[in-house]
Design an enzyme around this catalytic site. Structure first.
Site, PDB file in Angstrom:
ATOM      1  N   TYR A  62       0.850  -1.203   0.000  1.00  0.00           N
ATOM      2  CA  TYR A  62       0.000   0.000   0.000  1.00  0.00           C
ATOM      3  C   TYR A  62       0.880   1.246   0.000  1.00  0.00           C
ATOM      4  O   TYR A  62       1.927   1.266   0.653  1.00  0.00           O
ATOM      5  CB  TYR A  62      -0.880   0.037   1.262  1.00  0.00           C
ATOM      6  CG  TYR A  62      -2.335  -0.223   0.943  1.00  0.00           C
ATOM      7  CD1 TYR A  62      -3.038   0.633   0.108  1.00  0.00           C
ATOM      8  CD2 TYR A  62      -2.995  -1.323   1.484  1.00  0.00           C
ATOM      9  CE1 TYR A  62      -4.366   0.396  -0.193  1.00  0.00           C
ATOM     10  CE2 TYR A  62      -4.322  -1.563   1.180  1.00  0.00           C
ATOM     11  CZ  TYR A  62      -5.009  -0.698   0.342  1.00  0.00           C
ATOM     12  OH  TYR A  62      -6.310  -0.926   0.036  1.00  0.00           O
ATOM     13  N   GLU A  64      -0.690   4.843  -0.272  1.00  0.00           N
ATOM     14  CA  GLU A  64      -1.552   6.007  -0.523  1.00  0.00           C
ATOM     15  C   GLU A  64      -0.746   7.297  -0.426  1.00  0.00           C
ATOM     16  O   GLU A  64       0.067   7.476   0.478  1.00  0.00           O
ATOM     17  CB  GLU A  64      -2.707   6.012   0.483  1.00  0.00           C
ATOM     18  CG  GLU A  64      -3.688   4.905   0.182  1.00  0.00           C
ATOM     19  CD  GLU A  64      -4.868   4.867   1.144  1.00  0.00           C
ATOM     20  OE1 GLU A  64      -4.956   5.718   2.037  1.00  0.00           O
ATOM     21  OE2 GLU A  64      -5.702   3.968   0.977  1.00  0.00           O
ATOM     22  N   ASP A 217      -8.087  12.112 -25.033  1.00  0.00           N
ATOM     23  CA  ASP A 217      -8.035  10.740 -24.515  1.00  0.00           C
ATOM     24  C   ASP A 217      -7.401   9.922 -25.643  1.00  0.00           C
ATOM     25  O   ASP A 217      -8.062   9.517 -26.589  1.00  0.00           O
ATOM     26  CB  ASP A 217      -9.452  10.264 -24.201  1.00  0.00           C
ATOM     27  CG  ASP A 217      -9.475   8.792 -23.788  1.00  0.00           C
ATOM     28  OD1 ASP A 217      -8.439   8.123 -23.913  1.00  0.00           O
ATOM     29  OD2 ASP A 217     -10.546   8.325 -23.360  1.00  0.00           O
ATOM     30  N   THR A 243      -5.084   4.890 -21.580  1.00  0.00           N
ATOM     31  CA  THR A 243      -4.834   3.591 -20.980  1.00  0.00           C
ATOM     32  C   THR A 243      -3.427   3.204 -21.414  1.00  0.00           C
ATOM     33  O   THR A 243      -2.809   3.865 -22.257  1.00  0.00           O
ATOM     34  CB  THR A 243      -5.817   2.520 -21.493  1.00  0.00           C
ATOM     35  OG1 THR A 243      -5.834   2.575 -22.917  1.00  0.00           O
ATOM     36  CG2 THR A 243      -7.217   2.736 -20.948  1.00  0.00           C
ATOM     37  N   LYS A 246      -3.262  -0.767 -24.722  1.00  0.00           N
ATOM     38  CA  LYS A 246      -3.726  -0.932 -26.106  1.00  0.00           C
ATOM     39  C   LYS A 246      -2.484  -0.894 -27.017  1.00  0.00           C
ATOM     40  O   LYS A 246      -1.655  -1.789 -26.925  1.00  0.00           O
ATOM     41  CB  LYS A 246      -4.754   0.152 -26.431  1.00  0.00           C
ATOM     42  CG  LYS A 246      -6.002   0.058 -25.539  1.00  0.00           C
ATOM     43  CD  LYS A 246      -7.073   1.023 -25.967  1.00  0.00           C
ATOM     44  CE  LYS A 246      -8.367   0.830 -25.195  1.00  0.00           C
ATOM     45  NZ  LYS A 246      -8.425   1.566 -23.929  1.00  0.00           N
ATOM     46  N   ARG A 252      -2.836  -3.303 -17.831  1.00  0.00           N
ATOM     47  CA  ARG A 252      -4.090  -2.547 -17.788  1.00  0.00           C
ATOM     48  C   ARG A 252      -3.963  -1.489 -16.703  1.00  0.00           C
ATOM     49  O   ARG A 252      -3.941  -1.802 -15.505  1.00  0.00           O
ATOM     50  CB  ARG A 252      -5.252  -3.477 -17.460  1.00  0.00           C
ATOM     51  CG  ARG A 252      -5.349  -4.654 -18.393  1.00  0.00           C
ATOM     52  CD  ARG A 252      -6.630  -5.382 -18.198  1.00  0.00           C
ATOM     53  NE  ARG A 252      -7.659  -4.781 -19.000  1.00  0.00           N
ATOM     54  CZ  ARG A 252      -7.925  -5.137 -20.259  1.00  0.00           C
ATOM     55  NH1 ARG A 252      -7.244  -6.101 -20.837  1.00  0.00           N
ATOM     56  NH2 ARG A 252      -8.872  -4.538 -20.930  1.00  0.00           N
TER      57      ARG A 252
HETATM   58  N1  DSN Z   1     -13.101  -1.050 -24.295  1.00  0.00           N
HETATM   59  C1  DSN Z   1     -12.162  -0.204 -24.975  1.00  0.00           C
HETATM   60  C2  DSN Z   1     -12.364  -0.244 -26.441  1.00  0.00           C
HETATM   61  O1  DSN Z   1     -12.606  -1.320 -26.909  1.00  0.00           O
HETATM   62  O2  DSN Z   1     -12.253   0.746 -27.128  1.00  0.00           O
HETATM   63  C3  DSN Z   1     -12.129   1.158 -24.441  1.00  0.00           C
HETATM   64  O3  DSN Z   1     -12.277   1.185 -23.072  1.00  0.00           O
END
Ligand code: DSN
Length: 469
Positions: A62, A64, A217, A243, A246, A252
């Site tokens: 932890y 924080e 984003d 994120t 990807k 993640r």
């Molecule tokens: N679920 C993702 C997508 O497929 O674009 C985005 O969060």
């Protein structure tokens, strides 16, 4: 835990012995990933090094707070880790600490976006994002005429912008008109299914006309931004979220970049300074989250380092080239690709001209071990009855498929869609009737033959991180 084995109390048993049920589920999923063709645009295969960091002792800690100001003891090395991750994040995107701060604690992309709204937009303040059926993301404020779907649209007032139903391209002119009427506090430049570069300069102009902040984003394209292969949001935006799993190929998790220093010079000559850092950091912790996931932060740091290796640029180039090959091969076979192609890692196949829809096509492709997702196309009336399929190339490019292999992948997709059309012609109008016909012996035989072909092809390409469970 094995009966009478006191060692088990110390957690030393391997998963295989300690929990064979979970172990076997993991093995089955791994086998599915190996045998199948993963074309979900938001997915990827993280490297062995990333998976090792994720499975490390950092999970136990932890911490924080932020480096140097924690609420728990024992955080010396966690501070070192988080600071290194922040520095790598800036380095990976060519940013300086003078102009950009970064928060690497968000648990994923939606929490990162919600933290930004919480920090910078007052409750029921106004935001504008690309509508979900037009390729935007849920967390950008999706609602229907019946229901506020995303919490973003419950706690903030959201007015979406749209694509032109003819061209599939974002209608910036209409956004410009609407923004002048709606007076948003924040405009979101981000996508979940849009295959073209965003015009960040135009979005900046619209934001400035309305004294609005501009948030990018870049979740889908962040790996391609790091490799300098697509339009760069940092040149124009005040805040950038992403994120990390990807195109970035990490674990993640989520990340927020925010500008520091002078925002603009006012007419009276005074300088207005950015005030993003404190509100954003406080919104992440203690506003919305507790302890950061330190194992994920370590994985993000590893992935960010990998993006700075020249091989990552080569990977990104192939991701885009492979998406273009898929789009071209599909168009050569008479399919309609929304916007006529792609600048990125993804493409949107509109099945209306073939007399098919996303639900039916997706069902058959899944049966032949091709994973993709049904997706709305411009002009669709309901997200529940989407006309298209979204495909992305990051995952299979990580398995080292080349352009010629993607031609073969298109061949499998085309054959799957042909079977779906046959099933549709032989079944009633309802989806459940389609599924019943698909499950009949005649079609299960055809499907099994094609699935064998797909799987025989797929297993030739090893999964990155294959040695990690
Ligand atoms: N679920 C993702 C997508 O497929 O674009 C985005 O969060």
């Amino acid at each position: 835990m094995a009966n009478g084995d006191s060692k088990a109390w110390f957690g030393d048993e391997p998963l295989e012995q300690n929990d064979p049920e979970i172990y076997n589920i993991i093995l089955k999923e791994k086998d599915r990933q190996r045998r199948g063709l993963e074309l979900i645009a938001s997915e990827n295969f993280a490297s062995k090094a990333v998976l090792e960091a994720l499975g490390s002792c950092l999970n136990n800690k932890y911490s924080e707070g932020y480096p140097g100001t924690r609420y728990y003891g024992g955080t010396k090395f966690i501070d070192e880790l988080e600071t290194l991750c922040q520095n790598r994040a800036r380095e990976a995107f060519g940013l300086t600490a003078e102009k950009w701060g970064v928060n690497v604690q968000p648990y994923s992309g939606s929490p990162a976006n919600f933290a930004v709204y919480t920090a910078l937009v007052e409750p029921h303040g106004r935001i504008m994002g690309l509508d979900l059926p037009d390729g935007g993301h849920l967390s950008h404020g999706f609602m229907t005429d019946k229901r506020k779907v995303s919490a973003t649209s419950i706690f903030f007032e959201s007015m979406p912008y749209k694509v032109d139903p003819q061209t599939g391209l974002i209608d910036y002119e209409q956004l410009q008109v609407n923004a002048k009427l709606f007076h948003p506090k924040l405009i979101i430049a981000g996508i979940s299914c849009y295959s073209r570069n965003l015009d960040y300069a135009k979005l900046r102009e619209i934001a400035d006309e309305n004294n609005a902040l501009l948030l990018a984003d870049m979740a889908h394209v962040s790996g391609l931004v790091a490799a300098s292969l697509v339009a760069n949001p940092f040149d124009y935006c005040d805040i950038v979220t992403s994120t990390t799993h990807k195109t970035l190929r990490g674990p993640r998790a989520g990340i927020i970049f925010f500008r520091r220093g002078v925002r603009r010079t006012l007419k009276n000559g005074n300088e207005e300074m950015y005030n993003l850092e404190k509100p954003i950091n406080e919104a992440v912790f203690p506003g919305l989250q507790g302890g950061p996931h330190n194992h994920a932060i370590a994985g993000v740091a590893v992935a960010l380092k990998q993006t700075m290796d020249p091989s990552f640029k080569a990977y990104g180039k192939e991701v885009i080239q492979n998406a273009r090959v898929m789009a071209k091969c599909l168009m050569d076979r008479g399919y309609h690709i929304v916007t006529g192609g792609t600048d990125t890692h993804l493409l949107l196949l509109d099945l209306r001209s073939k007399g098919l829809d996303g639900n039916r096509a997706d069902k058959v492709l899944e049966e032949i071990s091709i994973a993709c997702n049904k997706n709305t196309c411009p002009g669709d009336k309901s997200a529940l009855r989407p006309s298209g399929l979204r495909f992305g190339t990051p995952a299979l490019t990580s398995r080292n498929l080349k352009a010629a292999d993607f031609e073969k992948v298109v061949d499998f997709i085309d054959k799957g869609i042909s079977i779906a059309l046959e099933i549709k012609a032989a079944s009633g109008p309802l989806l459940k009737e389609f599924i019943a016909t698909m499950e009949s012996e005649t079609y299960q035989k055809k499907i099994a033959t094609l699935r064998d072909e797909v799987e025989t092809f797929a297993v030739k390409f090893p999964l990155p991180g294959k040695d990690v469970l």
